[in-house]
Motif scaffolding. Structure first.
Motif, PDB file in Angstrom:
ATOM      1  N   TYR B  10      18.176 -68.987  -0.347  1.00  0.00           N
ATOM      2  CA  TYR B  10      17.571 -68.139   0.685  1.00  0.00           C
ATOM      3  C   TYR B  10      18.637 -67.834   1.738  1.00  0.00           C
ATOM      4  CZ  TYR B  10      13.173 -69.735  -1.313  1.00  0.00           C
ATOM      5  OH  TYR B  10      12.157 -70.024  -2.175  1.00  0.00           O
ATOM      6  N   PHE B  12      19.198 -65.589   5.515  1.00  0.00           N
ATOM      7  CA  PHE B  12      18.641 -64.764   6.571  1.00  0.00           C
ATOM      8  C   PHE B  12      19.793 -64.126   7.325  1.00  0.00           C
ATOM      9  CE2 PHE B  12      14.307 -66.081   6.057  1.00  0.00           C
ATOM     10  CZ  PHE B  12      14.411 -67.325   5.455  1.00  0.00           C
ATOM     11  N   ARG B  13      19.617 -62.863   7.631  1.00  0.00           N
ATOM     12  CA  ARG B  13      20.703 -62.122   8.270  1.00  0.00           C
ATOM     13  C   ARG B  13      20.143 -61.320   9.425  1.00  0.00           C
ATOM     14  NH1 ARG B  13      23.545 -56.797   5.766  1.00  0.00           N
ATOM     15  NH2 ARG B  13      22.282 -55.743   7.337  1.00  0.00           N
ATOM     16  N   GLU B  15      20.368 -58.025  11.805  1.00  0.00           N
ATOM     17  CA  GLU B  15      20.817 -56.637  11.610  1.00  0.00           C
ATOM     18  C   GLU B  15      22.235 -56.487  12.142  1.00  0.00           C
ATOM     19  OE1 GLU B  15      16.590 -54.270  12.074  1.00  0.00           O
ATOM     20  OE2 GLU B  15      18.463 -53.312  12.678  1.00  0.00           O
ATOM     21  N   ASP B  38      13.413 -55.361  -5.908  1.00  0.00           N
ATOM     22  CA  ASP B  38      12.432 -55.255  -4.839  1.00  0.00           C
ATOM     23  C   ASP B  38      11.067 -55.661  -5.372  1.00  0.00           C
ATOM     24  OD1 ASP B  38      14.593 -52.846  -4.125  1.00  0.00           O
ATOM     25  OD2 ASP B  38      13.873 -54.003  -2.408  1.00  0.00           O
ATOM     26  N   ASN B  84      18.596 -51.104   4.093  1.00  0.00           N
ATOM     27  CA  ASN B  84      17.379 -51.844   3.758  1.00  0.00           C
ATOM     28  C   ASN B  84      17.741 -52.996   2.830  1.00  0.00           C
ATOM     29  OD1 ASN B  84      14.739 -52.609   3.472  1.00  0.00           O
ATOM     30  ND2 ASN B  84      14.273 -51.071   1.924  1.00  0.00           N
ATOM     31  N   THR B  86      16.860 -56.217   2.655  1.00  0.00           N
ATOM     32  CA  THR B  86      15.924 -57.281   2.291  1.00  0.00           C
ATOM     33  C   THR B  86      15.481 -57.105   0.847  1.00  0.00           C
ATOM     34  OG1 THR B  86      15.137 -57.606   4.549  1.00  0.00           O
ATOM     35  CG2 THR B  86      13.647 -58.254   2.771  1.00  0.00           C
ATOM     36  N   ARG B 111      17.425 -64.837  -2.295  1.00  0.00           N
ATOM     37  CA  ARG B 111      16.476 -63.976  -1.559  1.00  0.00           C
ATOM     38  C   ARG B 111      17.045 -63.746  -0.169  1.00  0.00           C
ATOM     39  NH1 ARG B 111      11.891 -62.109  -2.860  1.00  0.00           N
ATOM     40  NH2 ARG B 111      11.596 -63.573  -4.566  1.00  0.00           N
ATOM     41  N   LEU B 112      17.386 -62.498   0.124  1.00  0.00           N
ATOM     42  CA  LEU B 112      17.965 -62.116   1.409  1.00  0.00           C
ATOM     43  C   LEU B 112      16.892 -61.469   2.277  1.00  0.00           C
ATOM     44  CD1 LEU B 112      20.368 -61.548   3.342  1.00  0.00           C
ATOM     45  CD2 LEU B 112      20.741 -59.436   2.073  1.00  0.00           C
ATOM     46  N   THR B 113      16.790 -61.955   3.494  1.00  0.00           N
ATOM     47  CA  THR B 113      15.855 -61.384   4.459  1.00  0.00           C
ATOM     48  C   THR B 113      16.606 -60.997   5.725  1.00  0.00           C
ATOM     49  OG1 THR B 113      14.074 -62.803   3.639  1.00  0.00           O
ATOM     50  CG2 THR B 113      13.748 -61.769   5.789  1.00  0.00           C
ATOM     51  N   VAL B 114      16.401 -59.769   6.147  1.00  0.00           N
ATOM     52  CA  VAL B 114      17.011 -59.307   7.395  1.00  0.00           C
ATOM     53  C   VAL B 114      16.004 -59.437   8.515  1.00  0.00           C
ATOM     54  CG1 VAL B 114      17.963 -57.327   8.608  1.00  0.00           C
ATOM     55  CG2 VAL B 114      18.586 -57.758   6.239  1.00  0.00           C
ATOM     56  N   LEU B 115      16.419 -60.139   9.558  1.00  0.00           N
ATOM     57  CA  LEU B 115      15.504 -60.419  10.668  1.00  0.00           C
ATOM     58  C   LEU B 115      15.576 -59.332  11.732  1.00  0.00           C
ATOM     59  CD1 LEU B 115      16.365 -64.200  10.953  1.00  0.00           C
ATOM     60  CD2 LEU B 115      14.416 -63.162   9.774  1.00  0.00           C
TER      61      LEU B 115
END
Lengths: 112, 115
Positions: B10, B12-13, B15, B38, B84, B86, B111-115
């Motif tokens: 996992y 988290f990044r 922006e 996606d 985009n 995430t 799994r990359l999620t942009v906060l």
């Protein structure tokens, strides 16, 4: 649009029943492959059928290929709850150096 | 154990930040691939490499960069230019077998999620 299109998008069956998933594609292929993906995991290769083959078996899996209709089907016989996963077809297109083009997948749910 | 590994699981990044996803294989495979997935979708090819120090753009390369300095490693950088990012990122490798027989081996994904 996608080279590989699969249907149905989702399939729900009872344990012991057979599951059939279909894949259609648009251009000439070297081979067609089926992969399985459990939720949140990587894909696992199931079976490969070459363009000059019409049917292939592996355990409870049976794959057919009709190049005249540009379509393939994956049959899972005597399904089990552990078969619950997403199934993707992938085409190896002529002169594309081993690249695969994946379909959208069929989400299979096998209820105990 | 032979296989293909990805790290982290996992990520988290914020922006505007670049992040690098790791992919390593000890299968002695020549080719390596990066895909993006996606929710509810199939895989889309970002970049692939068939030999060390060479790589090719896939269908959605914009906003991504890769390097292939070693046969075993194919890191993917998601740059701030990717609007985009995430998604679930999958790395794969293959032996580049003779025509009609090549299959791909996949890592477990990041799994990359942009906060």
């Amino acid at each position: 649009s996608q080279q590989g299109e699969e249907d149905p998008q989702a399939l729900s069956i009872q344990e012991g029943e057979n599951a059939t998933m279909n894949c259609s594609y648009k251009t000439s292929i070297n081979n067609l492959q089926w992969y399985r993906q459990n939720s949140g995991r990587g894909l696992v290769h199931l079976i490969l059928i070459r363009s000059n083959e019409r049917e292939k078996h592996s355990g409870r899996l049976r794959v057919t290929l009709d190049t005249s209709k540009k379509s393939s089907s994956l049959l899972i016989t005597a399904s089990r709850a552990a078969d619950t996963a997403s199934y993707f077809c992938a085409t190896d297109i002529n002169n594309q150096g081993g690249k695969l083009i994946f379909g959208q997948g069929t989400e299979l749910s096998v209820k105990p | 154990d032979g296989g293909i590994t990805q790290s982290p699981k996992y990520l988290f990044r914020k922006e505007g930040q670049n992040v690098t996803l790791s992919c390593e294989q000890n299968l002695n495979h020549d080719a390596m691939y990066w895909y993006r997935q996606d929710p509810g979708q199939g895989l889309r090819l970002i970049y692939y490499s068939q030999i060390v120090n060479d790589f090719q753009k896939g269908d959605i390369a914009e906003g991504y960069s890769v390097s292939r300095e070693k046969k075993e490693s194919f890191p993917l950088t998601v740059t701030s230019a990717q609007k985009n990012p995430t998604a679930f990122y999958l790395c794969a490798s293959s032996i580049l077998a003779p025509v009609n027989t090549d299959t791909q081996y996949f890592g477990p994904g990041t799994r990359l999620t942009v906060l």
